[in-house]
Design an enzyme around this catalytic site. Structure first.
Site, short mmCIF file in Angstrom:
data_model
loop_
_atom_site.label_atom_id
_atom_site.label_comp_id
_atom_site.label_asym_id
_atom_site.label_seq_id
_atom_site.Cartn_x
_atom_site.Cartn_y
_atom_site.Cartn_z
N CYS A 202 -19.90 -7.47 14.55
CA CYS A 202 -20.30 -6.08 14.28
C CYS A 202 -21.42 -5.64 15.25
O CYS A 202 -21.15 -5.40 16.41
CB CYS A 202 -20.67 -5.91 12.82
SG CYS A 202 -20.60 -4.19 12.30
N HIS B 287 -17.15 -8.80 9.54
CA HIS B 287 -18.16 -9.80 9.18
C HIS B 287 -17.58 -10.99 8.42
O HIS B 287 -17.70 -11.04 7.19
CB HIS B 287 -19.19 -9.17 8.23
CG HIS B 287 -20.04 -8.10 8.81
ND1 HIS B 287 -21.26 -8.36 9.39
CD2 HIS B 287 -19.87 -6.76 8.88
CE1 HIS B 287 -21.81 -7.23 9.79
NE2 HIS B 287 -20.99 -6.24 9.50
N GLU C 144 -18.84 -13.75 8.05
CA GLU C 144 -19.96 -14.48 7.41
C GLU C 144 -20.22 -13.97 6.00
O GLU C 144 -20.93 -14.61 5.23
CB GLU C 144 -21.23 -14.37 8.28
CG GLU C 144 -21.93 -13.02 8.29
CD GLU C 144 -21.29 -11.99 9.23
OE1 GLU C 144 -20.16 -12.22 9.71
OE2 GLU C 144 -21.93 -10.95 9.48
#
Ligand code: GLN
Length: 196
Positions: free
Chosen positions: A81, A175, A177
């Site tokens: 991002c 994302h 994560e």
């Protein structure tokens, strides 16, 4: 095989989530804020957050040139991002004169998918990541407007490029994560292992 040491650029953004995801993907993960810390890692993740802030803090912490030099020298790097924006050779955003690290021959449009309240999740099929689509979390996400000849497009969402790779550099608009699915971190850890 020895465990690769992967840094997460810890100037701003979701550093902690990346550290956890990398540890799950069998890397030795540590925050990187200073040039001495950068020198000790085999690869670097640039997290999601706010790219204008990351850019300013990179100057303040004397990290801009060291990061650029490592990327140019072939250190594997992965941007999510805001991190994708930081890896773009060119950023499209008329309201900002921010500077990226660069590294991927692409033009990235900031906030292309809309504002915070237009954030969304969608299944994304990523080339090279086995086991079905990943859950893409898009938060004020950029997309890639165009890529140069050396850039491999790994994923698209509704006709827009959202994941790319150019040699040692990987970037996603979304994302991984923030999900429990760490296959992209495993993919990147493999890149770092191969790069040593
Ligand atoms: N829009 C943000 C930027 O320009 C990126 C948002 C994010 O990382 N979730 O940096």
């Amino acid at each position: 095989m020895t465990t690769p040491v992967i840094g997460v650029l810890a100037l701003q953004g979701d550093v902690r989530e990346h550290l956890i995801a990398l540890a799950t993907a069998d890397a030795l993960a540590r925050p990187v804020r200073r040039p001495e810390e950068l020198a000790e890692v085999d690869g670097l993740v640039i997290p999601g957050g706010e790219s204008t802030t990351i850019s300013k803090l990179a100057d303040l912490f004397g990290m801009r040139e060291p990061v650029r030099e490592r990327i140019a020298a072939g250190m594997p790097v992965y941007g999510t991002c805001a991190g994708m924006i930081m890896l773009a050779d060119k950023i499209l955003d008329p309201r900002s004169d921010q500077e990226s690290f660069g590294g991927i021959d692409m033009i990235v449009r900031r906030n292309a998918f809309g504002r915070q309240n237009e954030s969304f999740e969608s299944a994304v099929e990523v080339a090279g990541v086995a086991g079905g689509p990943v859950e893409g979390v898009f938060i004020r996400a950029p997309w890639v407007e165009s890529v140069g000849a050396r850039v491999e497009v790994l994923a698209e969402h509704e006709g827009h490029i959202v994941a790319v790779r150019q040699d040692n550099a990987l970037a996603t608009s979304f994302h991984p994560e923030l999900t429990g699915d760490h296959r992209l971190h495993a993919y990147f850890t493999d890149m770092v292992r191969a790069g040593r």
